[in-house]
Motif scaffolding. Structure first.
Motif, mmCIF file in Angstrom:
data_model
loop_
_atom_site.group_PDB
_atom_site.id
_atom_site.type_symbol
_atom_site.label_atom_id
_atom_site.label_comp_id
_atom_site.label_asym_id
_atom_site.label_seq_id
_atom_site.Cartn_x
_atom_site.Cartn_y
_atom_site.Cartn_z
ATOM 1 N N GLY A 53 0.781 -1.020 0.010
ATOM 2 C CA GLY A 53 -0.046 0.033 0.001
ATOM 3 C C GLY A 53 0.798 1.244 -0.052
ATOM 4 N N LYS A 54 2.084 1.142 0.049
ATOM 5 C CA LYS A 54 2.942 2.274 0.046
ATOM 6 C C LYS A 54 3.943 2.404 -1.154
ATOM 7 N N HIS A 55 4.070 1.686 -1.912
ATOM 8 C CA HIS A 55 4.995 1.659 -3.060
ATOM 9 C C HIS A 55 4.302 2.576 -3.786
ATOM 10 N N PRO A 56 5.278 3.237 -4.858
ATOM 11 C CA PRO A 56 4.751 4.026 -5.798
ATOM 12 C C PRO A 56 3.529 3.696 -6.665
ATOM 13 N N LEU A 57 3.569 2.526 -7.232
ATOM 14 C CA LEU A 57 2.598 1.715 -7.699
ATOM 15 C C LEU A 57 1.206 1.765 -6.982
ATOM 16 N N ASP A 58 1.287 1.819 -5.654
ATOM 17 C CA ASP A 58 0.028 1.922 -4.813
ATOM 18 C C ASP A 58 -0.251 3.524 -4.532
ATOM 19 N N ARG A 59 0.375 4.386 -4.764
ATOM 20 C CA ARG A 59 0.060 5.775 -4.660
ATOM 21 C C ARG A 59 0.058 6.605 -5.822
ATOM 22 N N GLY A 60 -0.482 6.063 -6.661
ATOM 23 C CA GLY A 60 -0.848 6.916 -7.895
ATOM 24 C C GLY A 60 0.108 6.957 -9.296
ATOM 25 N N PHE A 61 1.275 6.263 -8.950
ATOM 26 C CA PHE A 61 1.920 6.219 -10.393
ATOM 27 C C PHE A 61 1.558 4.904 -11.066
ATOM 28 N N ASP A 62 1.640 4.917 -12.422
ATOM 29 C CA ASP A 62 1.346 4.048 -13.388
ATOM 30 C C ASP A 62 2.642 3.163 -13.426
ATOM 31 N N GLU A 63 3.744 3.848 -13.557
ATOM 32 C CA GLU A 63 5.085 3.142 -13.797
ATOM 33 C C GLU A 63 6.166 3.763 -12.534
ATOM 34 N N PHE A 64 7.189 2.829 -12.242
ATOM 35 C CA PHE A 64 7.997 3.172 -11.407
ATOM 36 C C PHE A 64 9.296 2.486 -11.724
ATOM 37 N N PHE A 65 10.289 3.208 -11.695
ATOM 38 C CA PHE A 65 11.787 2.567 -11.949
ATOM 39 C C PHE A 65 12.691 3.506 -10.944
ATOM 40 N N GLY A 66 13.079 2.830 -9.959
ATOM 41 C CA GLY A 66 14.098 3.453 -9.131
ATOM 42 C C GLY A 66 14.485 2.668 -7.785
ATOM 43 N N MET A 67 14.457 3.488 -6.591
ATOM 44 C CA MET A 67 15.359 2.818 -5.740
ATOM 45 C C MET A 67 14.803 3.437 -4.283
ATOM 46 N N GLN A 68 14.936 2.888 -3.266
ATOM 47 C CA GLN A 68 14.559 3.364 -1.652
ATOM 48 C C GLN A 68 15.560 4.511 -1.653
ATOM 49 N N SER A 69 16.780 4.225 -1.222
ATOM 50 C CA SER A 69 17.809 4.944 -1.014
ATOM 51 C C SER A 69 19.065 4.477 -0.818
#
Length: 405
Positions: A53-69
């Motif tokens: 429920g917290k991942h970018p794909l759960d927060r309004g983004f259709d696509e995600f490419f990246g990292m936490q930190s």
């Protein structure tokens, strides 16, 4: 990402490995843009939650490419790479890069990898409304750069400064490539681009960068920690070449972009302001009468040119215990109050942008007004959902202070 002070939903401190993230009932900028029919993509750093429920794909983004930190940019032993870090440097990525929810292998320089993904998103969505959130990791520790960028700065002898400059240059190139791709597709004039940073130079880089002529740095509420670049470009709708002097904030991103897209705002009241009427000269006044900051007992407020920072005092032993400026206290938890009292730093930024001339003793009425404003703002906030275990110490004119984050 919400247009609201994070302290309103308990996101006050660095997560430090805890189960963290935005509250699910907080609407994100991506959700707002998607509701208006925009394709939404996030590329780069995401520190607003990773679990269900917290991942970018759960927060309004259709696509995600990246990292936490917390990742290296490239393998340190790669040919032509120069490295510097205040901590031991790993030879491998301690946190992987993800495409969607799946980890992927990347060996190229991270800034260029993120740029590649941003350009690909534009290529695939330029013929419809799109919202791209490109969150570069650079410039951040560990300092790493490839020969392509280092060759531009061989005249700089200090390796920290040379590598930092090269990293910034890589981000500059990324901005140029994004704009060129928009131009290639014929959408540059009608694309609103915002470029901003998150904080000032960190002291733990030991001179690799500078906030001069400002005081303080990352983790400080002096201007050197919180005053950052904020550039906006929208040739079709906003006259170029302006320098807008009143204070604005990253809180303003959501309402400004929502207005540009014709999107409906979230139901919760926002702290951010639509900047477009101000930049177009359509309204008088300033976007913000007052802006606030808080990290536990440490807090700050700016009203007009007046700025007050109330910061915990530290002991001389705390300062002496740190191996270098900006190093973290080991096995530490932040106090909930101010055991040694607080230092009140009141400044007039019009006359003292460097915050070197404290005037609290000379302006008791202003000091009390700003204290009351802070108290009123704090009365609207919720308790932090987790407490800070990250802190350091510094000095302000021989006064030891405790920094919490």
């Amino acid at each position: 990402m919400t247009g609201r002070y994070p302290q309103r939903q308990g996101y006050e401190f660095n997560p430090s490995g805890r189960d963290y993230g935005l509250n699910p009932d907080e609407a994100t900028l991506a959700e707002v843009m998607r509701s208006a029919g925009y394709a939404t993509g996030a590329v780069g750093k995401w520190q607003l939650g990773w679990g269900e429920g917290k991942h970018p794909l759960d927060r309004g983004f259709d696509e995600f490419f990246g990292m936490q930190s917390g990742t290296i940019y490239i393998e340190p032993s790669a040919e032509g790479v120069e490295n510097w870090s205040p901590l031991p440097l790993s030879e491998v990525r301690e946190r992987p890069i993800f495409r969607g929810r799946e980890a992927v292998e990347e060996t190229e320089y991270l800034t260029e990898v993120l740029t590649r993904e941003a350009l690909d998103f534009i290529d695939r969505h330029h013929d419809r409304p799109f919202f791209l959130y490109l969150a570069h990791y650079a410039p951040h520790t560990p300092l790493q750069a490839t020969a392509k960028y280092l060759d531009r700065y061989r005249h700089i002898e200090d390796p920290r400064v040379r590598i930092f400059a090269a990293m910034v240059s890589a981000v500059d190139d990324s901005v140029g490539e994004v704009r060129a791709r928009l131009r290639e597709h014929g959408v540059e004039d009608d694309t609103l681009i915002v470029f901003l940073s998150d904080n000032g130079c960190a002291f733990y880089l030991q001179g690799g960068c500078t906030n001069g002529p400002l005081s303080g740095g990352k983790r400080w509420f002096f201007e050197g920690g919180i005053r950052v670049p904020f550039l906006l470009n929208w040739p079709a709708r906003v006259d170029p070449g302006q320098v807008y002097r009143p204070a604005v904030s990253s809180l303003d991103l959501l309402p400004t972009l929502a207005a540009a897209a014709g999107a409906s705002l979230p139901e919760k009241p926002l702290d951010g302001v639509d900047l477009l009427p101000y930049l177009r000269g359509e309204v008088d006044g300033v976007p913000h009468e007052t802006l606030f900051w808080r990290a536990g007992p440490n807090r700050a407020v700016r009203r007009g040119d007046w700025k007050l920072w109330q910061v915990n005092r530290a002991s001389e032993e705390q300062v002496a215990s740190l191996p270098l400026l900006g190093a973290l206290f080991p096995d530490w938890e932040a106090p909930h109050g101010s055991p040694l009292g607080q230092l009140n730093r009141l400044h007039n930024l019009e006359n003292d942008l460097g915050e070197r001339i404290p005037v609290a003793d000379d302006e008791p009425a202003v000091l009390e007004e700003l204290r009351r404003a802070l108290d009123a703002w704090e009365s609207e906030l919720v308790e932090p959902r987790w407490w800070s275990n990250r802190g350091t110490a510094g000095t302000v004119e021989d006064e030891a202070i405790e920094l919490i984050f």
